[in-house]
Design an enzyme around this catalytic site. Structure first.
Site: not given
Ligand code: B3K
Ligand code: ZN
Length: 874
Positions: A122, A262-266, A298-299, A302
């Site tokens: 993302e 911080g983190a990513m919701e893959n 939060h993640e 998502h």
């Molecule tokens: N969705 C990601 C953010 C990614 C940012 C990339 N530049 C984290 C979050 O909001 O959960």
């Molecule tokens: Zn988010």
């Protein structure tokens, strides 16, 4: 660089149903084999459109259509795109690319972090892996096979469920993953490394057993428990409060040290910055534990608000971010102290988001244009976006809001939609008209709500006149009034709440109500009041606005001890402290500090009935950053001096009470993370900090003892911070050395150690900052290290950063230019403090501007930094 406009949105000409990926991972690069099953989009008018695939930093090895290699002339490799001019209605496209993760310092796409492979896609990172229609409204099923050396990379992960694995030649092995849920490419993830696995399980509300996994480097194996528990609490909470059940059989979390955010919701495979997931009592502060709980939630949240229902385009980013931040804030409130959580959220919003909304990068919650989408992961999209959802929640009430969210998830499951779709679901479920409310998404700028009042003793009528106005922002003038829920109460002289009976109403009058503002001006008449009330306005911070009302210090003192709304009680204290500090800004040295402030803080410290968590918050003076935000033309040195003077005066005047507060709150029993225990630590560390600020010898001894004997990081760091910010230079040096020696092998604690120094006006003057950059533990390639030194200096050490000689600005410009080549996203974020140059007194602003110009003139500026710098100078 090009500007992208929301108004130019077009549906994709081609859709992808299936993506088959094969990754061959090597030390000198990776080969990516991609097979896309593509068909023309029936909703797109263009029948003979060329196939357009995004790409970035890819070496193309081959392209084939339905198995036949394409020859030169049958496709065009434009570097940032692969174009095939003529394709059938339906086809398979095979593309092989070569990439170099080991040289990827931008940390977008596939890269290496401490020896492991990981991804961040993302918003537009997938195009750094292979050619693809890299936009969120193209959703496909992914099947991913990863091949790598088995001894170096025993763990191979991707989205979905593992469906196959086996051995290959030359000590290599493979694992294949299949994700049954169609998703946009930004949710793709891959991890390969030598990681330890932490296992747990969760049984969902319908009785399905989910495997929970955390993958971390072996040295971090002991730091997983808290996040794992937080994950389970989040899963349960989302079932209870939103009726959302988890959908795959496995949910994985991976910790990596080098991460831009911080983190990513893959999907099914969340990737976290180590600092946002790993924690132990010895190494993490209370604030870190709370941040981890919030980010894990939060993640996880998502998975529904973002993954099952995603964004149509990046202008809709707040659709998933604003809603998910609102969800995680509800969760945190439920897990801890709701009032404290509200105070923290409002503080962040008022200090940082209001500043953004008043600056050159101001944009609506749904922006209309951007150059680089990475620059739009902002406080406005996240925090203001969450406030907008909160207002809908408050307007609809709990039950209707839940009906609305159920409808939204049901109606749009598997789709890529817009903020308008979200609002429509809320309208359809509740029957409320949110037409005017939509302006919150379209208009930038913080509304100002000005309140005036009059009381007529003979008729018992209290008249409240409420006016709203929204300041101009770049590209937007003459704004329309917005729909603002304005919660208030009225207090009598004895501190009792008075009934709010609007003229002409019958029946029992409520003691609190939410007025709905929709026009530029309203006049509300409350009747039946036998005395002039003190108004308590915008209770619980019911809308993200600035409230102006001519409170007297008397009234603020009264609200500080009597307002039944905890948030406003705190806010009254803040307003009083702001007023006192502001009156001293630029005043002669002989000017006295308001003595009633000391009395108010004394009663606070002695109030045994007050919720201790609220007390801990009330004892924090407004930050320099907030005072700057409130100023017309900020004179940083004068603000700094005025605040220090008030702090010193309070600490001197309350010396004994602070000592008593410290002693009352020293540790008893085991370390716990309850709001009460957190409040006790906060109280004792605040007391310690204030006492060391005035050079108290007894407090020095206590600080040294606490520093040595603490059984947790909150207390150890609290003592260290107090020492570092004191004038006890020798003790400061000794403590810093001892701390580093003890924790030098823990990168996260070393980051704390950096930031304590970089944010201190005692230990973080520019020459010392430069020394930190030369420290062996500092690493330009690691965003956390950059943030903990350069970021902390520019954002938290305001007196040093705004040194009148301009050296702080020059320094920041130099670091931004250095980082721009290796990691543009981080570079663009670091520029933020300079972009506010217009806000400062002329001596500062001129030099800030020239630092920006220096950055502007750097050769080959990235699109990220270009956008921020040019908009700031415009
Ligand atoms: N969705 C990601 C953010 C990614 C940012 C990339 N530049 C984290 C979050 O909001 O959960
Ligand atoms: Zn988010």
């Amino acid at each position: 660089p090009q500007t992208i406009y929301l108004s130019e949105y077009k549906v994709p000409a081609y859709l992808v149903d299936q993506v088959d990926l094969r990754f061959e991972l090597f030390e000198d690069g990776a080969r990516v084999h991609s097979t896309l099953t593509v068909r023309r989009n029936p909703d797109s008018g263009e029948s003979a459109a060329p196939l357009f695939l995004h790409g970035d930093s890819l070496q193309l090895e081959s392209v084939a259509l339905n198995g036949s290699p394409l020859r030169t002339g049958e496709f065009e490799d434009r570097g940032d795109a692969l174009v095939v001019p003529s394709v059938p209605e339906k086809f398979e496209l095979q593309v092989v690319t070569w990439i170099e993760p080991q040289n990827n310092t931008r940390l977008e796409g596939l890269y290496k972090s401490s020896g492991m492979f990981c991804t961040q896609c993302e918003a537009e990172g997938f195009r750094c892996i292979t050619f693809y229609p890299d936009r969120p409204d193209v959703m496909a099923r992914f099947r991913t096979r990863i091949e790598a050396d088995k001894s170096a990379y025993p763990v191979l992960l991707s989205n979905g469920n593992p469906v196959d694995n086996g051995e290959l030649e030359n000590g290599r092995h493979f694992v294949t993953w299949e994700d049954p849920f169609p998703k946009p490419a930004y949710l793709f993830a891959l991890v390969a490394g030598d990681l330890v696995e932490k296992k747990d399980t969760f049984t969902t509300c319908s009785g399905r057993n989910i495997d929970l996994r955390m993958y971390v480097e072996p040295r971090n194996a002991k730091k997983c428990d808290f996040a794992m528990d937080a994950l389970k609490r989040s899963m349960r909470w989302d079932e209870d409060v939103y009726g959302r059940e988890y959908d795959l059989d496995i949910f994985m979390i991976v910790a990596v040290d080098d991460f831009n955010m911080g983190a990513m919701e893959n999907k099914g495979l969340n990737i976290f910055n180590s600092s946002c997931v790993l924690a132990s009592q010895e190494t993490a502060t209370d604030a870190a534990f709370q941040r981890i709980e919030a980010i894990v939630a939060h993640e996880y949240f998502h998975n529904w608000s973002g993954n099952r229902v995603t964004c149509r385009d990046w202008f809709q980013l707040s659709l998933k971010e604003g809603f998910t931040v609102f969800r995680d804030s509800q969760f945190s409130a439920d897990m801890g102290s709701p009032t404290v959580k509200r105070i923290e959220d409002a503080t962040l919003l008022r200090t940082a988001q209001f500043a953004e909304d008043a600056g050159p990068m101001a944009h609506p919650v749904r922006p209309a244009s951007y150059m680089e989408i990475s620059n739009f992961y902002t406080l406005t999209i996240y925090e203001k976006g969450a406030e907008v959802v909160r207002m809908i929640h408050n307007l609809l009430g709990d039950e209707m809001f839940r009906k609305g969210s159920d409808l939204y998830f049901q109606r749009h499951d598997g789709q890529a939609v817009t903020t308008d779709d979200f609002v429509r679901a809320m309208e359809d479920a509740s029957g409320r008209d949110l037409g005017q409310f939509r302006l919150w998404y379209e208009q930038a700028g913080t509304p100002v709500v000005s309140v005036s009042d009059e009381y007529d003793e003979s008729s018992g009528i209290y008249r409240l006149t409420v006016r709203q106005s929204i300041p101009d922002t770049p590209g937007q003038t003459g704004k329309k009034p917005q729909h603002i829920p304005f919660a208030l109460g009225l207090l009598g002289a004895d501190g009792q709440p008075l009934p709010l009976k609007l003229s002409g109403e019958s029946g029992e009058a409520p003691l609190e109500r939410v007025l709905e503002l929709s026009q530029a001006e309203h006049c509300f008449e409350f009747e039946g009041l036998s005395e002039r009330p003190v108004p308590s306005l915008l209770r619980d911070f019911s809308a993200p606005v600035r409230v102006h009302y001519p409170w007297t210090r008397e009234q603020l003192l009264f609200l500080m001890s009597h307002d039944p709304d905890g948030f406003n009680r705190w806010d009254a204290g803040q307003r009083l402290a702001v007023d006192v500090i502001q009156s001293l800004v630029g005043a002669p040295e002989s000017a006295g500090v308001e003595p009633r402030l000391v009395d108010a803080y004394r009663s606070l410290l002695q109030d045994s009935e007050l919720d201790q968590a609220l007390m801990a918050k009330m004892l924090q003076l407004p930050s320099e950053a907030y005072l700057i935000e409130l100023a017309e033309q900020a004179d940083v040195a004068a603000i700094h001096q005025a605040r220090e003077k008030v702090l010193g005066y309070l600490a001197e005047g309350l010396r004994d009470e602070l000592m008593a507060c410290y002693r009352r709150n020293v540790g008893q029993g085991d370390y716990q993370l309850t709001p009460e225990a957190i409040a006790r630590r906060s109280l004792r560390n605040t007391a310690l900090g204030w006492l060391l600020h005035i050079g108290d010898q007894e407090a020095l001894a206590l600080a040294k003892e606490q520093f040595r004997g603490a059984d947790n990081m909150t207390d150890r760091l609290g003592a260290l911070r107090a020492l570092v910010n004191s004038d006890f230079a020798e003790d400061r040096t000794q403590a810093l050395e001892a701390f580093y020696k003890r924790f030098s092998d823990d990168p996260q604690v070393v980051e704390l150690w950096f930031s304590v120094q970089a944010s201190s006006d005692r230990a973080g003057q520019l020459p010392q900052i430069r020394q930190l950059l030369d420290h062996p533990a500092f690493d330009w390639k690691n965003p956390n290290k950059v943030r903990s030194v350069v970021g902390a200096f520019a954002a938290q050490n305001l007196a040093a950063f705004h040194n009148p000689d301009g050296s702080g600005y020059e320094f920041l410009a130099e670091q931004v230019c250095r980082l721009d080549d290796s990691n543009p996203q981080i570079a663009a974020r670091l520029v933020a403090p300079l972009t506010r140059w217009r806000k400062f007194a002329p001596g500062y602003s001129k030099q800030m501007k020239s630092a920006l110009e220096r950055i502007r003139d750097k050769a080959e500026l990235s699109r990220d930094v270009y956008e921020v710098v040019h908009k700031s100078l415009a």
